[in-house]
Design a protein around this motif. Structure first.
Motif, PDB file in Angstrom:
ATOM      1  N   ALA A   8      11.682 -16.768  -0.773  1.00  0.00           N
ATOM      2  CA  ALA A   8      10.565 -16.279  -1.594  1.00  0.00           C
ATOM      3  C   ALA A   8       9.353 -17.158  -1.356  1.00  0.00           C
ATOM      4  O   ALA A   8       9.399 -18.362  -1.617  1.00  0.00           O
ATOM      5  CB  ALA A   8      10.953 -16.346  -3.069  1.00  0.00           C
ATOM      6  N   ASN A   9       8.283 -16.565  -0.854  1.00  0.00           N
ATOM      7  CA  ASN A   9       7.040 -17.301  -0.663  1.00  0.00           C
ATOM      8  C   ASN A   9       6.078 -16.877  -1.772  1.00  0.00           C
ATOM      9  O   ASN A   9       5.505 -15.795  -1.715  1.00  0.00           O
ATOM     10  CB  ASN A   9       6.461 -16.960   0.725  1.00  0.00           C
ATOM     11  N   TRP A  10       5.918 -17.760  -2.745  1.00  0.00           N
ATOM     12  CA  TRP A  10       5.088 -17.387  -3.906  1.00  0.00           C
ATOM     13  C   TRP A  10       3.594 -17.499  -3.629  1.00  0.00           C
ATOM     14  O   TRP A  10       2.784 -17.113  -4.462  1.00  0.00           O
ATOM     15  CB  TRP A  10       5.440 -18.273  -5.102  1.00  0.00           C
ATOM     16  N   LYS A  11       3.230 -18.092  -2.510  1.00  0.00           N
ATOM     17  CA  LYS A  11       1.812 -18.276  -2.177  1.00  0.00           C
ATOM     18  C   LYS A  11       1.104 -18.959  -3.371  1.00  0.00           C
ATOM     19  O   LYS A  11       1.702 -19.796  -4.032  1.00  0.00           O
ATOM     20  CB  LYS A  11       1.178 -16.936  -1.796  1.00  0.00           C
ATOM     21  N   MET A  12      -0.143 -18.541  -3.691  1.00  0.00           N
ATOM     22  CA  MET A  12      -0.858 -19.214  -4.790  1.00  0.00           C
ATOM     23  C   MET A  12      -0.642 -18.434  -6.092  1.00  0.00           C
ATOM     24  O   MET A  12      -1.593 -17.943  -6.707  1.00  0.00           O
ATOM     25  CB  MET A  12      -2.344 -19.361  -4.451  1.00  0.00           C
ATOM     26  N   GLY A  95       3.027 -22.840   9.674  1.00  0.00           N
ATOM     27  CA  GLY A  95       2.277 -21.840  10.438  1.00  0.00           C
ATOM     28  C   GLY A  95       2.315 -20.447   9.840  1.00  0.00           C
ATOM     29  O   GLY A  95       2.228 -19.453  10.569  1.00  0.00           O
ATOM     30  N   HIS A  96       2.412 -20.367   8.509  1.00  0.00           N
ATOM     31  CA  HIS A  96       2.319 -19.038   7.897  1.00  0.00           C
ATOM     32  C   HIS A  96       0.988 -18.414   8.329  1.00  0.00           C
ATOM     33  O   HIS A  96      -0.016 -19.115   8.508  1.00  0.00           O
ATOM     34  CB  HIS A  96       2.391 -19.172   6.368  1.00  0.00           C
ATOM     35  N   SER A  97       0.951 -17.101   8.441  1.00  0.00           N
ATOM     36  CA  SER A  97      -0.260 -16.463   8.986  1.00  0.00           C
ATOM     37  C   SER A  97      -1.486 -16.749   8.133  1.00  0.00           C
ATOM     38  O   SER A  97      -2.598 -16.816   8.646  1.00  0.00           O
ATOM     39  CB  SER A  97      -0.055 -14.962   9.153  1.00  0.00           C
ATOM     40  N   TYR A 167       9.631 -13.993  11.626  1.00  0.00           N
ATOM     41  CA  TYR A 167       8.687 -13.078  12.281  1.00  0.00           C
ATOM     42  C   TYR A 167       7.969 -12.285  11.204  1.00  0.00           C
ATOM     43  O   TYR A 167       8.585 -11.527  10.454  1.00  0.00           O
ATOM     44  CB  TYR A 167       9.433 -12.125  13.225  1.00  0.00           C
ATOM     45  N   GLU A 168       6.658 -12.511  11.110  1.00  0.00           N
ATOM     46  CA  GLU A 168       5.865 -11.813  10.102  1.00  0.00           C
ATOM     47  C   GLU A 168       4.643 -11.195  10.774  1.00  0.00           C
ATOM     48  O   GLU A 168       3.627 -11.876  10.976  1.00  0.00           O
ATOM     49  CB  GLU A 168       5.399 -12.792   9.027  1.00  0.00           C
ATOM     50  N   PRO A 169       4.728  -9.902  11.134  1.00  0.00           N
ATOM     51  CA  PRO A 169       3.547  -9.265  11.720  1.00  0.00           C
ATOM     52  C   PRO A 169       2.413  -9.299  10.701  1.00  0.00           C
ATOM     53  O   PRO A 169       2.602  -8.909   9.540  1.00  0.00           O
ATOM     54  CB  PRO A 169       4.012  -7.836  12.006  1.00  0.00           C
ATOM     55  N   ALA A 172       1.469  -6.444   8.480  1.00  0.00           N
ATOM     56  CA  ALA A 172       2.444  -5.984   7.480  1.00  0.00           C
ATOM     57  C   ALA A 172       2.446  -6.871   6.241  1.00  0.00           C
ATOM     58  O   ALA A 172       3.092  -6.546   5.250  1.00  0.00           O
ATOM     59  CB  ALA A 172       3.837  -5.958   8.091  1.00  0.00           C
ATOM     60  N   ILE A 173       1.703  -7.988   6.283  1.00  0.00           N
ATOM     61  CA  ILE A 173       1.780  -8.936   5.160  1.00  0.00           C
ATOM     62  C   ILE A 173       0.859  -8.504   4.023  1.00  0.00           C
ATOM     63  O   ILE A 173      -0.358  -8.382   4.202  1.00  0.00           O
ATOM     64  CB  ILE A 173       1.408 -10.356   5.619  1.00  0.00           C
ATOM     65  N   GLY A 174       1.466  -8.227   2.901  1.00  0.00           N
ATOM     66  CA  GLY A 174       0.699  -7.878   1.703  1.00  0.00           C
ATOM     67  C   GLY A 174      -0.015  -6.545   1.798  1.00  0.00           C
ATOM     68  O   GLY A 174      -0.885  -6.242   0.987  1.00  0.00           O
ATOM     69  N   THR A 175       0.330  -5.732   2.779  1.00  0.00           N
ATOM     70  CA  THR A 175      -0.400  -4.480   2.998  1.00  0.00           C
ATOM     71  C   THR A 175       0.404  -3.261   2.567  1.00  0.00           C
ATOM     72  O   THR A 175      -0.131  -2.158   2.521  1.00  0.00           O
ATOM     73  CB  THR A 175      -0.706  -4.293   4.502  1.00  0.00           C
ATOM     74  N   GLY A 212       7.049  -9.351   5.677  1.00  0.00           N
ATOM     75  CA  GLY A 212       5.899  -8.437   5.729  1.00  0.00           C
ATOM     76  C   GLY A 212       6.202  -7.211   4.892  1.00  0.00           C
ATOM     77  O   GLY A 212       6.909  -6.318   5.331  1.00  0.00           O
ATOM     78  N   SER A 213       5.702  -7.231   3.627  1.00  0.00           N
ATOM     79  CA  SER A 213       5.886  -6.102   2.701  1.00  0.00           C
ATOM     80  C   SER A 213       7.350  -5.713   2.498  1.00  0.00           C
ATOM     81  O   SER A 213       7.667  -4.535   2.340  1.00  0.00           O
ATOM     82  CB  SER A 213       5.049  -4.893   3.154  1.00  0.00           C
ATOM     83  N   VAL A 214       8.208  -6.714   2.490  1.00  0.00           N
ATOM     84  CA  VAL A 214       9.617  -6.440   2.143  1.00  0.00           C
ATOM     85  C   VAL A 214       9.674  -6.199   0.635  1.00  0.00           C
ATOM     86  O   VAL A 214       9.002  -6.882  -0.144  1.00  0.00           O
ATOM     87  CB  VAL A 214      10.517  -7.644   2.509  1.00  0.00           C
ATOM     88  N   VAL A 233       9.895 -13.109   1.751  1.00  0.00           N
ATOM     89  CA  VAL A 233       9.277 -12.125   0.861  1.00  0.00           C
ATOM     90  C   VAL A 233       8.147 -12.763   0.060  1.00  0.00           C
ATOM     91  O   VAL A 233       8.343 -13.804  -0.569  1.00  0.00           O
ATOM     92  CB  VAL A 233      10.349 -11.565  -0.109  1.00  0.00           C
ATOM     93  N   GLY A 234       6.988 -12.133   0.078  1.00  0.00           N
ATOM     94  CA  GLY A 234       5.852 -12.626  -0.701  1.00  0.00           C
ATOM     95  C   GLY A 234       5.755 -11.891  -2.028  1.00  0.00           C
ATOM     96  O   GLY A 234       6.457 -12.202  -2.994  1.00  0.00           O
ATOM     97  N   GLY A 235       4.911 -10.864  -2.073  1.00  0.00           N
ATOM     98  CA  GLY A 235       4.611 -10.143  -3.315  1.00  0.00           C
ATOM     99  C   GLY A 235       5.847  -9.741  -4.114  1.00  0.00           C
ATOM    100  O   GLY A 235       5.883  -9.928  -5.346  1.00  0.00           O
ATOM    101  N   ALA A 236       6.856  -9.232  -3.449  1.00  0.00           N
ATOM    102  CA  ALA A 236       8.028  -8.722  -4.169  1.00  0.00           C
ATOM    103  C   ALA A 236       8.956  -9.835  -4.646  1.00  0.00           C
ATOM    104  O   ALA A 236       9.974  -9.558  -5.282  1.00  0.00           O
ATOM    105  CB  ALA A 236       8.795  -7.731  -3.288  1.00  0.00           C
TER     106      ALA A 236
END
Ligand code: PGA
Length: 249
Positions: A8-12, A95-97, A167-169, A172-175, A212-214, A233-236
């Motif tokens: 889980a990548n919670w970002k900010m 190296g996250h995008s 692998y995170e295209p 596809a990230i957050g889109t 990427g949008s998992v 997984v970010g948002g989810a």
């Protein structure tokens, strides 16, 4: 048997109070499973709250979203790998995008960060992935191989065992646009080939995660694709209920 990794990548998102609430709710839903690995990457400020909540749950790992490549010094606002390790981190996203494309981090810096992580005893999770225009120009394979080459440049064969690749295209990230399982499998095959060439037998064992949008609706299909060893997984991952469904995929 493949042990999938759910990260889980919670970002900010989620400060200490929200992080505590999330963990209370998540741990109540998620019992210890020996057939999967779960890792959470909170913000640096929420890291301690997550670690404290994990008290007797050593099955859930904690990681940091970024590190500096120097071990210490005059780098205002930064965190070193050894500090992260001291705080209880086991993993570091490298190296996250968003680091690359929002903060201008270079391929070479990602390489130095991977080396710094390994030096400090943190397992690097090296993120690679192409932007939409690169994909449209047919450059996906070239971009991921370039990012892998630079990211792993300073690692010796014996240091590859803790490495994970995600692998995170970027498109596809957050889109809400997810790669199809076939798209993911095609790029994972390229990554696997590179890892084998670079690290021999060890390269066969390095897990490759897709991100990427998992979400809970597509997680199972993506995880079933060839050589997808887990999900980043970010948002989810921000909602405890949704995240527990994903990790129970
Ligand atoms: P997303 O982010 O799941 O919100 O697309 C994934 C990531 O950036 O790691």
């Amino acid at each position: 048997m493949k042990i999938p990794i759910f990260a889980a990548n919670w970002k900010m998102n989620h400060g200490p109070s929200d992080a505590r609430e999330f963990m209370r709710s998540f741990l109540a839903r998620y019992a210890r499973h020996s057939d999967r690995t779960v890792a959470i990457f909170p913000s640096a400020l929420a890291f301690h709250a997550v670690r404290e909540s994990l008290d007797s749950r050593s099955d859930v790992l904690c990681g940091v979203q970024n590190i500096h490549f120097e071990d210490k010094g005059a780098f205002t606002g930064e965190t070193s790998a050894s500090m992260a390790r001291d705080a209880g981190a086991k993993l570091a996203l490298i190296g996250h995008s968003e680091r690359r494309h929002v903060f201008g981090e270079t391929d070479e810096e990602a390489g130095k960060k991977c080396a710094a992580a390994v030096r400090a005893g943190l397992a690097p999770m090296l993120c690679v992935g192409e932007k939409l225009e690169q994909r449209e120009r047919g450059e996906t394979d070239e971009v991921v191989v370039r990012q892998l080459t630079a990211g792993m440049a300073m690692l010796e064969a014996g240091q590859m065992s803790g490495l994970t690749v995600a692998y995170e295209p970027v498109w596809a990230i957050g889109t809400g646009k997810t790669a199809t399982p076939a798209d993911a499998a095609a790029t994972h095959a390229v990554i696997r080939r590179y890892l084998r060439e670079r690290a021999g037998e060890r390269g066969s064992a390095i897990p490759i995660l897709y991100g990427g949008s998992v979400n809970k609706g597509n997680a199972a299909q993506l995880l079933a694709a060839a050589d997808v060893g887990g999900l980043l997984v970010g948002g989810a991952s921000l909602d405890a209920d949704g995240w527990s469904s994903i990790v129970c995929t």
